[in-house]
Design an enzyme around this catalytic site. Structure first.
Site, short mmCIF file in Angstrom:
data_model
loop_
_atom_site.label_atom_id
_atom_site.label_comp_id
_atom_site.label_asym_id
_atom_site.label_seq_id
_atom_site.Cartn_x
_atom_site.Cartn_y
_atom_site.Cartn_z
N ASP A 11 53.36 13.80 -15.65
CA ASP A 11 54.68 13.86 -16.30
C ASP A 11 55.30 12.46 -16.24
O ASP A 11 55.39 11.87 -15.16
CB ASP A 11 55.55 14.87 -15.54
CG ASP A 11 57.00 14.88 -16.03
OD1 ASP A 11 57.87 15.36 -15.27
OD2 ASP A 11 57.25 14.40 -17.16
N HIS A 47 39.69 24.43 -17.90
CA HIS A 47 41.04 24.98 -17.75
C HIS A 47 41.04 26.50 -17.74
O HIS A 47 42.10 27.12 -17.55
CB HIS A 47 41.91 24.43 -18.88
CG HIS A 47 41.42 24.87 -20.21
ND1 HIS A 47 40.21 24.43 -20.75
CD2 HIS A 47 41.92 25.74 -21.10
CE1 HIS A 47 40.01 25.01 -21.91
NE2 HIS A 47 41.02 25.82 -22.14
N ASP A 48 39.86 27.09 -17.99
CA ASP A 48 39.76 28.57 -18.00
C ASP A 48 39.07 29.11 -16.76
O ASP A 48 39.01 30.34 -16.58
CB ASP A 48 38.92 29.04 -19.21
CG ASP A 48 39.60 28.80 -20.53
OD1 ASP A 48 38.88 28.66 -21.53
OD2 ASP A 48 40.84 28.73 -20.57
N ASP A 58 52.60 14.87 -20.09
CA ASP A 58 52.82 14.38 -21.46
C ASP A 58 51.87 13.22 -21.78
O ASP A 58 51.16 12.73 -20.89
CB ASP A 58 54.27 13.95 -21.64
CG ASP A 58 54.76 13.09 -20.47
OD1 ASP A 58 55.70 13.51 -19.77
OD2 ASP A 58 54.16 12.04 -20.25
N ASP A 64 37.22 25.09 -30.16
CA ASP A 64 37.61 26.30 -29.44
C ASP A 64 36.96 27.54 -30.08
O ASP A 64 37.11 27.75 -31.29
CB ASP A 64 39.13 26.43 -29.53
CG ASP A 64 39.69 27.47 -28.60
OD1 ASP A 64 39.49 27.34 -27.39
OD2 ASP A 64 40.32 28.42 -29.08
N ASN A 102 58.37 11.70 -18.05
CA ASN A 102 59.81 11.67 -18.38
C ASN A 102 60.60 12.68 -17.55
O ASN A 102 61.70 13.07 -17.92
CB ASN A 102 60.00 11.95 -19.88
CG ASN A 102 59.53 13.36 -20.25
OD1 ASN A 102 58.73 13.98 -19.53
ND2 ASN A 102 60.03 13.87 -21.36
N ASP A 154 60.45 15.95 -16.81
CA ASP A 154 60.82 17.33 -17.20
C ASP A 154 59.88 18.35 -16.55
O ASP A 154 59.93 19.52 -16.88
CB ASP A 154 60.82 17.47 -18.73
CG ASP A 154 59.42 17.29 -19.32
OD1 ASP A 154 59.28 17.49 -20.55
OD2 ASP A 154 58.48 16.97 -18.57
N ASP A 188 40.94 18.74 -29.11
CA ASP A 188 40.57 20.16 -29.00
C ASP A 188 40.93 20.85 -30.33
O ASP A 188 42.10 21.02 -30.64
CB ASP A 188 41.33 20.80 -27.83
CG ASP A 188 40.61 22.01 -27.27
OD1 ASP A 188 40.59 22.18 -26.05
OD2 ASP A 188 40.04 22.79 -28.07
N GLU A 213 32.73 25.42 -28.22
CA GLU A 213 32.87 26.42 -27.15
C GLU A 213 32.37 27.72 -27.74
O GLU A 213 32.94 28.23 -28.71
CB GLU A 213 34.32 26.56 -26.68
CG GLU A 213 34.42 27.50 -25.49
CD GLU A 213 35.75 28.20 -25.37
OE1 GLU A 213 36.44 28.37 -26.39
OE2 GLU A 213 36.09 28.58 -24.24
O1 TEU Z 1 38.70 30.29 -24.48
C1 TEU Z 1 37.85 31.21 -25.14
C2 TEU Z 1 37.33 32.20 -24.22
O2 TEU Z 1 36.19 32.54 -24.20
C3 TEU Z 1 38.32 32.76 -23.30
O3 TEU Z 1 38.33 34.17 -23.50
C4 TEU Z 1 37.85 32.40 -21.96
O4 TEU Z 1 36.48 32.73 -21.86
C5 TEU Z 1 38.61 33.21 -20.98
O5 TEU Z 1 39.91 32.72 -21.03
C6 TEU Z 1 37.98 33.07 -19.62
O6 TEU Z 1 38.39 34.19 -18.92
C7 TEU Z 1 39.30 29.39 -25.42
C8 TEU Z 1 40.19 28.44 -24.62
O7 TEU Z 1 39.37 27.68 -23.73
C9 TEU Z 1 41.20 29.27 -23.89
O8 TEU Z 1 42.01 28.46 -23.04
C10 TEU Z 1 42.07 29.95 -24.92
O9 TEU Z 1 42.98 30.81 -24.25
C11 TEU Z 1 41.23 30.78 -25.90
O10 TEU Z 1 40.07 30.11 -26.36
C12 TEU Z 1 42.05 31.10 -27.14
O11 TEU Z 1 42.28 29.89 -27.84
CA CA Z 2 56.98 15.30 -19.34
#
Ligand code: TEU
Ligand code: CA
Length: 553
Positions: A21, A328-329, A29, A199, A23, A25, A98, A255
Site C-alpha cells: 500500500d 492466491h487460491d 496498489d 483465468d 497511499n 488506505d 491476468d 488456468e
Molecule cells: O479460479 C478458478 C478456479 O478453479 C477456482 O474455482 C479455484 O479453483 C478455487 O477458487 C480454488 O478453490 C480463478 C481465479 O484464480 C479465482 O481467484 C477466481 O475466483 C475464479 O477463477 C473466478 O474468476
Molecule cells: Ca493503497
C-alpha cells in the site's frame, strides 16, 4: 528442444491488493508494486504476473471486471500502470496481466446493455436461457455456492454465472464478443505488456444443451463435464492465437481446472498454436476428500509423485509444464505439505527445491520466498473471500454442520490464507501499510518478513534466490529430461534430470523423520552437492525435510 525465454523464466505472482500500500488506505496498489520492483530484480525473477488490476466492484477481488481497459480505482490510475510497466522494463522485468474473460462483472456496460432487453445488440454477449417450470434452466451450482443461474426480471430470463452471480459468463460462441476480447488484448499488448495468465480459460466453450449435472452428495449439479474443455475451446484459442498472440513475442499460461495431460498437449503443445503452458490442478487436488478442498486428507506422497511424473513425462518434448505450489487460491504450501512450526525454514527450502528442479516454468507466489504461512484466524468474521464466506454459510445453514467443524474446514483451506498482506518488516502492519488493512496481517509477521531475511544468507529468501540463480547457470534445469526415482517410497520425492553428459539427482525428504535413502545408481559424493538445505550430510540417509541436489558433470 527449441530454446525460448518463457521456458527459461521464473515468474513471480503478485496479488496487488495485498502486496504494498503506497497511499495509506490499507489496500495494495500499483505505486506500491513499483516501489518493490528493485527487490524483485534482486531476487532474480524474470516475469511478474499481476492478479487483475482492472476496474472492478471487487465481488471476487478483481476477478469480476467492469472495465477491461481501465485500472481499478483502489489500485491507482493508468498513468500509475504505465509507470510500473516502464520501470519494470528498465529493470529487465516483464509484466504479465491476468486475463479474466470467461466472465465479466455484472457492472460491465456490456452486461448492463445485455440485460436491458432481448433485442439489445449486446444481448448475446452473455448466456441467457428461459426457466423451466418456473425454475432455473438446469441444476448446475455456481462455484461460489447457490445455483449457477440468476433470474433477471427485466426480461424474465436467467443468465449463467459459473462463479458468483455478479460474474456473468461471457458467450464465446458469439464471434462479436470474441473479437471484442481480441481487440482488448491487442490494446494491452500494444502498450507493451509481455503476456497473459488466462483465468479458467478452458471454461469458455459450454455444452449449450445445458444438461443437468451429477448432484450426488451435492447441493447442486456439477457443471464440470459440460463446461471444462468444451466443444469449441481449442478453436477459440487457435483463433485468439492467430488474431492476437502470434503477432507478439509474449508468454501465455492458461488456468485450466480439470485438465488432463492429453488436453494439455493441445492447450500447451509446442506446435498447436494455442498457449505456452497451463496450470493443471491434479497435484493441488491430491489431498481432497468428501467436501472437495474443504476436507483435506493427509498427503499421499506416492500419489503426488505419480501425478508429477505423469505430467513431466507426458508433456516432455510435446508441450510445456508450469510448476507451482502456491497462488492466491491455494493455502500456503509450507503449512499444507511442509511444517510451519519447528521445521518451517527447512521444509520451505525443501519444497522450493523439489519444485524448482523439475522441468517447466516455476511460479513463486508472493511471500512463498520468505516462508509465509497460513493465517491463524479465530473468527469467520476475519475472512473476506466470497468463496470461503459462502461455503461457511452453506456448511452451517444448508448442510447443518456445527460451526466449529465448518470454521475448521474454512480455516484450513480458505484462499485468504494466501491473501494476508505481504510481510516486509516487523513494523506495525508489516511494512505493507500504515493503517488498518483490508484483511488482517498474519500476526507472525514480526518473525517472518523480508527485512529479517534479506541480509541472512541462511534464510529461505536467499535460498530461493540461489535456486533461481542455479537455474540460470545450469541449462539442465530447464532442458534436461526427467525420470522418477524410488517411485514407491512414501517419504522421499526423488528424481533424475539428464542433459547430454550431465546428470542431476534431486532428493527431498517430505517428513519430519530421518529416512534411509534406498540404494540407487549414483554413489553419493559430497563434491557433487550443488544445493543443500542442511548443515550436516551423511551418505545414505536424509534428515528431516532435508533436500539434496547433486550435479554430476
Ligand atoms: O479460479 C478458478 C478456479 O478453479 C477456482 O474455482 C479455484 O479453483 C478455487 O477458487 C480454488 O478453490 C480463478 C481465479 O484464480 C479465482 O481467484 C477466481 O475466483 C475464479 O477463477 C473466478 O474468476
Ligand atoms: Ca493503497
Amino acid at each position: 528442444m527449441d530454446k525460448t525465454w518463457w521456458k527459461e523464466s521464473v515468474v513471480y505472482q503478485i496479488y496487488p491488493r495485498s502486496y504494498q500500500d503506497s497511499n495509506g488506505d490499507g489496500i495494495g496498489d500499483l505505486k506500491g508494486i513499483t516501489k518493490r520492483l528493485p527487490y524483485l530484480q534482486w531476487l532474480g525473477v524474470d516475469v511478474i504476473w499481476l492478479s487483475p488490476i482492472f476496474q472492478s466492484p471487487n465481488d471476487d477481488n478483481g476477478y469480476d471486471i467492469s472495465d477491461y481497459q481501465n485500472i481499478m480505482t483502489e489500485f491507482g490510475t493508468m498513468e500509475d500502470f504505465d509507470e510500473l510497466l516502464e520501470e519494470a522494463h528498465k529493470l529487465g522485468l516483464k509484466i504479465m496481466l491476468d486475463l479474466v474473460v470467461n466472465h465479466s462483472s455484472d457492472e460491465h456496460r456490456w452486461f448492463m446493455e445485455s440485460r436491458s432487453s432481448k433485442d439489445n445488440p449486446y444481448r448475446d454477449y452473455y448466456i441467457w436461457r428461459e426457466g423451466k417450470e418456473g425454475k432455473e434452466p438446469n441444476n448446475w451450482g455456481g462455484s461460489f455456492g447457490g445455483s449457477a443461474w440468476q433470474y433477471d426480471e427485466v426480461t424474465n430470463m436467467y443468465y449463467l454465472h459459473t462463479f458468483s452471480k455478479k460474474q456473468p459468463d461471457l458467450n464465446w460462441d458469439n464471434p462479436v464478443l470474441r473479437n471484442e476480447v481480441f481487440s482488448m488484448m491487442t490494446w494491452w499488448l500494444d502498450k507493451g505488456v509481455d503476456g497473459f495468465r488466462m483465468d479458467v480459460i478452458n471454461m469458455i466453450s459450454k455444452d449449450t444443451t445445458f444438461p443437468d449435472g451429477n448432484k450426488e452428495g451435492r447441493l447442486y449439479g456439477d457443471f464440470t463435464p459440460y463446461v471444462m474443455n468444451g466443444p469449441h475451446v481449442h478453436a477459440y484459442l487457435q483463433e485468439m492465437n492467430e488474431k492476437v498472440l502470434s503477432k507478439y513475442d509474449v508468454m501465455t499460461v492458461g488456468e485450466t481446472p480439470a485438465v488432463s495431460v492429453e488436453d494439455a498437449k493441445k492447450y500447451a503443445g509446442f506446435h498447436t498454436n494455442e498457449l505456452n503452458m497451463v496450470f493443471q490442478f491434479e497435484h493441488m487436488c491430491v489431498d481432497e476428500g468428501r467436501y472437495g478442498k474443504w476436507s483435506r486428507k493427509p498427503l499421499d506422497l506416492v500419489e503426488l509423485k505419480r501425478i508429477f511424473t505423469k505430467w513431466q513425462t507426458g508433456l516432455d518434448g510435446i508441450g510445456w509444464n508450469s510448476l507451482y505450489w502456491n497462488n492466491h487460491d491455494q493455502p500456503r504450501i509450507v503449512s499444507r505439505w511442509g511444517n510451519d512450526k519447528e521445521y518451517r525454514v527447512k521444509s520451505a527450502k525443501m519444497l522450493g527445491t523439489c519444485l524448482h528442479m523439475l522441468q517447466g516454468t516455476p511460479y513463486i507466489y508472493q511471500g512463498e520466498e520468505i516462508g509465509m504461512t497460513n493465517v491463524d484466524f479465530t473468527s469467520i468474521h476475519q475472512y473476506k473471500d466470497i468463496e470461503s464466506l459462502n461455503q461457511y454459510d452453506d456448511f452451517v445453514n444448508k448442510i447443518g454442520m456445527d460451526k466449529e467443524e465448518a470454521f475448521a474446514r474454512i480455516k484450513r483451506s480458505s484462499r485468504d490464507n494466501a491473501r494476508t498482506p505481504m510481510q516486509w518488516d516487523s513494523s506495525q502492519y508489516a511494512g505493507f501499510s500504515t493503517v488498518d488493512t483490508w484483511i488482517e496481517v498474519n500476526p507472525n509477521y514480526v518473525d517472518i518478513n523480508v527485512e529479517n531475511q534479506i541480509n541472512d544468507e541462511t534464510s529461505i529468501l536467499h535460498f530461493y534466490r540461489n535456486l533461481i540463480a542455479f537455474r540460470k547457470a545450469n541449462e539442465i534445469v530447464v532442458y534436461g529430461t526427467y525420470e522418477p526415482l524410488f517411485e514407491e517410497n512414501e517419504t522421499i520425492f526423488a528424481y533424475k534430470r539428464t542433459l547430454g553428459e550431465e546428470v542431476m539427482y534431486v532428493l527431498c525428504n517430505f517428513t519430519d523423520k530421518e529416512v534411509k535413502l534406498p540404494s540407487f545408481e549414483y554413489e553419493e559424493n559430497k563434491k557433487d552437492l550443488a544445493i543443500h538445505n542442511d548443515t550436516a550430510w551423511e551418505k545414505g540417509m536424509l534428515r528431516p525435510y532435508e533436500a539434496r541436489v547433486y550435479l554430476v558433470k
